[in-house]
Design an enzyme around this catalytic site. Structure first.
Site, short mmCIF file in Angstrom:
data_model
loop_
_atom_site.label_atom_id
_atom_site.label_comp_id
_atom_site.label_asym_id
_atom_site.label_seq_id
_atom_site.Cartn_x
_atom_site.Cartn_y
_atom_site.Cartn_z
CB ALA A 296 -3.57 5.63 -8.93
N GLY B 259 -4.30 7.77 -4.06
CA GLY B 259 -5.11 6.57 -3.88
C GLY B 259 -4.72 5.80 -2.62
CD GLU C 245 -8.40 9.10 -3.46
OE1 GLU C 245 -7.56 8.61 -4.25
OE2 GLU C 245 -9.38 9.75 -3.83
CD GLU D 116 -4.67 12.13 -5.64
OE1 GLU D 116 -4.33 13.02 -4.82
OE2 GLU D 116 -5.10 11.02 -5.30
#
Ligand code: 3HC
Length: 694
Positions: A66, A105, A108, A128
């Site tokens: 992210a 992310g 992911e 994370e």
């Protein structure tokens, strides 16, 4: 080729649609990138000529996660879940093509592709936790469905970047394609999926790997227990573990909800704010306003070190580890032999611990040469002097180095606080003189304070900053002043800790408060570890301080089995000492003081606030470039808990008005040591934070 938006292109290679993402530097999932992915997949799925879709990235890496800089702002653009659903539900096979790092992310997203291919140098991870977070886009639910629970627990709580080969072994990657041939390899793979009519694998649908952990809560209990020390104080590891537990005990959709709830918990908390702040702080420290990244550097192919003591040996190891040959110069053969033996012993311990094969010990030792003759340094590119802290000795060494070393060689000192301008003044090349302040043990500690003297050239600064990266250090550029940034602030804490013991606190009270705050140990445990007799001279000792009395009683720290604390001869565990307590009480009575009870809050504030105040002075005096640099020093060199960001970030969290008010209260009671720094007064008066100083 069609541009989907400014970061996403759609092209076709026969019947394979190729979505190419290009959003430097690391293809982070900003709103624009999410939009590009969403619209790109929509277009590829809608295109009747496309039978399979490859997602690939330009630049140095696959999606690295992210966009951390967007956190906390209003959400814009397509959501990551929309993108993931579109991919996972695609009626055409989706292949993620991974190079560089697929992180957070980014992984992911890749986990919502039906297949993943990677080049050998690629790495995958869910880091994370290092930002005080957990994977918030299904990572904690999908990962264990591929890897099983144990491996998933390890990955989400360590944040490790797992090499492609290991990813292949655990099924995280389906195929490895040759380096440099990712696009062709991924397209060929996609074509084969179509030709072989392979299924559209949805990771979410396969619970097989979770079965072994069902009904076995002890797996989680044991994991927590085994890592309790490592996770102490941090909130995110526990939240990550709970998510993996949810993956085992709840259906996928419910697990996602648990993940979301826990993600929001950690995301909104102060720890993640501090750790995200720190992520950028560490990168900002590399940016020197008047030394652009393009500044020339001096190639460092050979290094010299003066002094084979603990520091010199540790420093040498950093260079040997990076493959750079080092010559260590000592005055006496036995000191040299002793120093080299310690280095070899360190390497052997690492090899026995499995860090590298035994053959590495000889290879690395082969890069380190000992000499008794300073002339052996005639052709090195950099010398680091690491002898004890006496100005006359350092000046003598620098005078000789100046005449021995080739023109252009950098002359560095590892002093932890002496005036480097004075050292430079004895040379004819003050522009080549710089401080490289390593922290002990120098082969382990990450921090390197790079000390810029009045005449240090920009090339020498840039070379030192880059060299720090090469040897795996985190560098912070600071200015010349007694103690530089770290030790100057530490001096404030040390002074108050000592004073409080004279006022009635016991050393273990002070240590406990700082340990609970998150430091690995308090100042007294630290003194015991280092040895109380550093700088203590028996013949001159007259019992003038508690340290004198302890040393006179042969309580010199861990090495003598007793110091401030008593040490269990077998386990070496520290225990509060009745002997020390009596020594302190007698000392206090003799000095005519009335001991009082000092509360934990006062202990913490008196240790920390004067440090913050000193940090403000360092900024005012331009000895540190920015508040966040001070925080990088403290997190890496002094064990400040990263989940509290660093002293300056912590001050911002507490509120500068509160810090100032407390300093004034202490000043009124205890005098000038607490006089607020003008910068603290100014910022607090304006309702500002240190972070506003950028
Ligand atoms: N968001 C925003 N900026 C990022 C970023 C991210 N995720 N990752 C890196 N950057 C920026 C850096 O700040 C730096 O900017 P600068 O050049 O202006 O200083 C630039 O990208 C290059 O980064 P590095 O200097 O760190 O480059 P390296 O090549 O040394 O390392 C990397 C690359 C391994 C990708 C490293 O940057 C990294 O570890 N990034 C963070 C990865 C991460 O934590 N991802 C998870 C994010 S949270 C998440 O995904 C939540 C999700 O679960 C919902």
């Amino acid at each position: 080729m069609t541009a989907i938006n400014s970061v996403m292109d759609f092209s076709k290679d026969g019947d394979v649609g190729v979505l190419t993402l290009n959003s430097p530097p690391v293809n982070a999932l900003s709103a624009n990138v999410r939009d590009g992915l969403y619209e790109g997949f929509k277009a590829a799925i809608a295109d009747p000529a496309v039978k399979a879709i490859v997602l690939i990235c330009e630049g140095r890496t696959f999606i690295a996660g992210a966009d951390i800089s967007e956190f906390g702002g209003a959400s814009k653009g397509a959501s990551l879940f929309d993108v993931q659903n579109m991919m996972e539900e695609s009626p055409k096979p989706v292949v993620a093509a991974i190079h560089g790092t697929a992180l957070g992310g980014g992984l992911e997203v890749a986990l919502c592709a039906h297949y993943r291919v990677a080049v050998p140098s690629a790495r995958c991870g869910l880091p994370e936790v290092n930002l005080g977070l957990l994977p918030g886009a299904g990572g904690t639910q999908r990962l264990p469905r591929i890897t099983g629970v144990e491996k998933a627990l390890e990955m989400v709580t360590s944040g490790s970047h797992v090499p492609a080969k290991e990813c292949l072994a655990m099924g995280l990657v389906d195929e490895i394609v040759p380096e440099g041939e990712l696009k062709a390899g991924a397209i060929a793979f996609a074509r084969k999926v179509v030709a072989d009519r392979k299924p559209l694998v949805k990771v979410r649908d396969n619970d097989t790997k979770l079965q072994a952990a069902k009904g076995h809560p002890e797996i989680f209990a044991n994991f927590r227990k085994a890592n309790a020390r490592k996770f102490r104080g941090f909130k995110a590891p526990e939240a990550n573990i709970q998510c993996i537990e949810a993956a085992v005990n709840q259906p996928f959709e419910e697990g996602l909800k648990t993940e979301r709830r826990l993600f929001m918990d950690v995301m909104m908390g102060p720890q993640s704010a501090a750790q995200r702040y720190y992520f950028f702080a560490e990168r900002l420290a590399n940016k020197i306003p008047d030394v652009p990244d393009t500044t020339a550097t001096i190639p460092i192919k050979k290094v010299g070190i003066i002094g084979a003591g603990t520091m010199g040996g540790g420093i040498a190891m950093n260079f040997a580890n990076a493959g750079i040959p080092v010559t260590i110069v000592e005055v006496k053969q036995d000191a040299l032999d002793r120093g080299l033996k310690v280095v070899r012993g360190n390497y052997e311990r690492s090899a026995k611990g499995g860090r590298f094969p035994m053959s590495e010990v000889d290879r690395r030792m082969g890069l380190i040469t000992g000499s008794l003759d300073m002339n052996a340094l005639a052709d090195v590119d950099l010398v680091i002097e690491a002898v004890f802290e006496r100005m006359d000795i350092k000046k003598d060494i620098f005078t000789r180095l100046d005449s021995i070393c080739k023109p252009g060689a950098i002359l560095a000192t590892n002093t932890s606080g002496l005036n480097i301008d004075e050292i430079a003044s004895v040379t004819k090349r003050p522009e080549a003189v710089i401080g490289l302040h390593f922290f002990s043990p120098a082969n382990v500690m990450k921090l390197l304070e790079i000390v810029r003297a009045d005449h240090t050239s920009k090339e020498v600064i840039n070379t030192s900053m880059k060299l720090a990266k090469t040897i795996g250090k985190i560098a912070v550029l600071v200015g010349v002043c007694p103690g530089f940034v770290g030790n100057r602030m530490l001096g404030q804490r040390g002074r108050e800790a000592q004073k409080m013991v004279l006022e009635g606190a016991m050393p273990w009270d002070v240590d406990r408060v700082l340990y609970d705050f998150g430091f690995p140990m308090g100042p007294f445990a630290m003194s015991d570890l280092a040895g109380l007799d550093i700088g203590w001279v028996k013949e001159r000792s007259k019992g003038e301080t508690i340290r004198d009395v302890l040393c006179e009683a042969d309580r010199r720290g861990q090495k003598t089995g007793a110091g401030y604390y008593d040490y269990d001869p077998e386990t070496r565990a520290a225990k509060p000492s009745p002997v020390t307590e009596k020594i302190i009480k007698d000392f206090v009575t003799k000095s005519g003081k009335n001991p009082r009870t000092i509360g934990d809050e006062e202990i913490l504030e008196r240790c920390i606030y004067p440090m913050i105040n000193e940090g403000a002075k360092l900024l005012d005096e331009k000895k540190a470039i920015r508040p966040s640099d001070i925080d990088v020093v403290w997190v890496n060199g002094y064990g400040w808990p990263v989940y509290r960001g660093g002293p300056m970030h912590y001050a911002d969290q507490v509120g500068l008005d509160k810090v100032l008010a407390k300093m004034k209260e202490f000043e009124a009671k205890m005098g000038d040591a607490f006089k607020p720094a003008p910068l603290l007064e100014k910022l607090a008066g304006e309702g500002k934070k240190f972070a506003d100083l950028r």
